[in-house]
Design an enzyme around this catalytic site. Structure first.
Site, mmCIF file in Angstrom:
data_model
loop_
_atom_site.group_PDB
_atom_site.id
_atom_site.type_symbol
_atom_site.label_atom_id
_atom_site.label_comp_id
_atom_site.label_asym_id
_atom_site.label_seq_id
_atom_site.Cartn_x
_atom_site.Cartn_y
_atom_site.Cartn_z
ATOM 1 N N SER A 201 0.698 -1.182 -0.059
ATOM 2 C CA SER A 201 0.001 0.033 -0.026
ATOM 3 C C SER A 201 0.928 1.249 -0.111
ATOM 4 C CB SER A 201 -0.952 -0.250 1.042
ATOM 5 O OG SER A 201 -2.139 0.672 1.077
ATOM 6 N N HIS A 343 -7.664 -5.509 -0.144
ATOM 7 C CA HIS A 343 -6.356 -4.757 0.067
ATOM 8 C C HIS A 343 -5.785 -5.599 1.255
ATOM 9 C CE1 HIS A 343 -4.226 -1.072 -0.341
ATOM 10 N NE2 HIS A 343 -4.208 -0.973 0.921
HETATM 11 C C1 GCU Z 1 -5.261 4.709 2.429
HETATM 12 C C2 GCU Z 1 -4.586 5.622 1.326
HETATM 13 C C3 GCU Z 1 -4.183 4.771 0.433
HETATM 14 C C4 GCU Z 1 -2.864 3.692 0.876
HETATM 15 C C5 GCU Z 1 -3.655 2.961 2.134
HETATM 16 C C6 GCU Z 1 -2.470 2.198 2.947
HETATM 17 O O1 GCU Z 1 -6.349 3.852 2.098
HETATM 18 O O2 GCU Z 1 -5.863 6.020 0.658
HETATM 19 O O3 GCU Z 1 -3.692 5.430 -0.718
HETATM 20 O O4 GCU Z 1 -2.427 3.056 -0.112
HETATM 21 O O5 GCU Z 1 -4.205 3.824 2.915
HETATM 22 O O6 GCU Z 1 -1.193 2.522 2.742
HETATM 23 O O7 GCU Z 1 -3.155 1.423 3.553
#
Ligand code: GCU
Length: 363
Positions: A201, A343
């Site tokens: 992420s 995710h």
């Molecule tokens: C949020 C953010 C993302 C990121 C994520 C993370 O959802 O909007 O861009 O990748 O956090 O790092 O878990």
């Protein structure tokens, strides 16, 4: 929204050779990313950089050596934690993993329980002959929700005044991954020419930027990096620039592109292209709509033309309508899989990564 062409320079010249790419266009693209997106680093390797390492064999009775490395500079320090099999024969490839605060918080760093906060398959990584360094981000730059406003971590050491193109969190963390590589260069247990940046992420965004800025890295893994990571911004679903700019991950100039993606002189396929001709891995999750798996794959497809300048393939992916989940697309130099699910980084992701790098490192 037209997508900026990777192989057309700002002055409109067509780039047709790898020499032109390296001499002109790659530098131009990196300067655009630095000045408009990730920010400019005030320093690379500090002259006073020093390391202190201790190690524990048979950590937790697992047959694994755990190293604790303190990386010191400018009267400051941060730590990274390395793992490898006790019976490793030296000079092994390794991962350089950035562990952000959504995966571990400050108190967990102090008692090391951060190792349980995210799925990093340390045992399997070591069993397959790789090592891994895990670096918590807090000491480098606290994350945006602690509102440090660039006054904590490494920023005050080198920033005399904040400018619209000054570095920000993703850049500071990726700088940390490079300093871990500086350490790895001094440790004969690892092969510094086979170090793979890795993160999930916001950590995936960091891993890509680290490999683009520091060409000593062999490769990068982006796990569900999404917006301003692997995903093409133009036409993207889920998160957009205006959403991500509630954080302090990117430089102030990036805020000009909130609701204004079409004015940005780069897009994320160019970030993958900046890693070429080195191998790269972009992993997605089928239900990760905020990151947008299709947009991540689109960047992989578009970066192919730079790999082609080197006689390489880049990503080899079927048409979008034929993409299968839980399937390894490993034939090209840019590996991909989309796992079924949300995710996250899970056991199966590591199996895909290890399979891909076994293949790449055997070349
Ligand atoms: C949020 C953010 C993302 C990121 C994520 C993370 O959802 O909007 O861009 O990748 O956090 O790092 O878990």
């Amino acid at each position: 929204m037209p997508i900026p062409e990777i192989l057309t320079s700002v002055s409109g010249e067509k780039i047709t050779t790898k020499e032109q790419w390296e001499t002109y266009r790659r530098k131009e693209i990196m300067a655009l990313f630095e000045n408009f997106v990730y920010g400019v680093r005030p320093i690379e390797r500090p002259t006073d950089l020093a390391f202190e390492a201790t190690q524990e064999k048979n950590w937790l009775g697992l047959g694994i050596t755990r190293k604790t490395v303190t990386i010191r500079f400018a009267g400051y320090s941060f730590k990274t934690y390395g793992f490898l099999a006790d019976d490793a024969k030296g000079n092994i490839p390794c991962f350089d993993y950035i562990m952000h605060e959504a995966q571990s918080n400050k108190s967990q760093i102090e008692d090391d329980s951060f190792l349980n906060c995210v799925y990093i398959d340390i045992l399997e990584i070591c069993r397959r002959g790789y090592g891994i360094f895990i670096t918590p981000t807090y000491p480098l730059a606290p994350d945006w929700d602690s509102h440090c406003n660039y006054r904590e971590g490494i920023y005050p050491l080198y920033d005399t005044e904040r400018k619209p193109n000054s570095w920000a969190t993703i850049s500071a963390w990726s700088w940390g991954l490079s300093r871990v590589l500086d350490y790895i260069e001094t440790d004969a247990d690892f092969d510094a020419s086979r170090v793979i940046t890795c993160g999930h992420s916001r950590g995936g965004k960091t891993a890509l930027w680290a490999a683009a800025t520091d060409t000593r890295f062999y490769s990068a893994i982006s796990n569900c990096s999404g917006c301003t990571g692997a995903a093409l911004l133009r036409g993207k679903l889920g998160e957009h620039i205006k959403d991500i700019n509630i954080t302090d991950w990117f430089c102030e100039n990036y805020h000009s592109f909130n609701d204004n993606e079409e004015m940005l002189p780069v897009d994320q396929h160019m970030l993958l292209a900046a890693i070429a001709p080195r191998p790269c891995y972009v992993a997605s999750a089928s239900e990760d709509e905020w990151a947008d798996p299709k947009a991540e794959r689109l960047s992989c497809r578009l970066a192919k033309e730079v790999y082609a300048l080197y006689g390489k393939t880049g990503a080899i992916l079927p048409d979008e309508s034929e993409i299968k989940f839980d399937t390894a697309y490993h034939a090209g130099d840019v590996g991909h899989h989309t796992k079924t699910g949300v995710h996250g980084i899970i056991h199966s992701d590591w199996n895909y990564y290890l399979d891909f790098f076994d293949k790449e490192l055997a070349k």
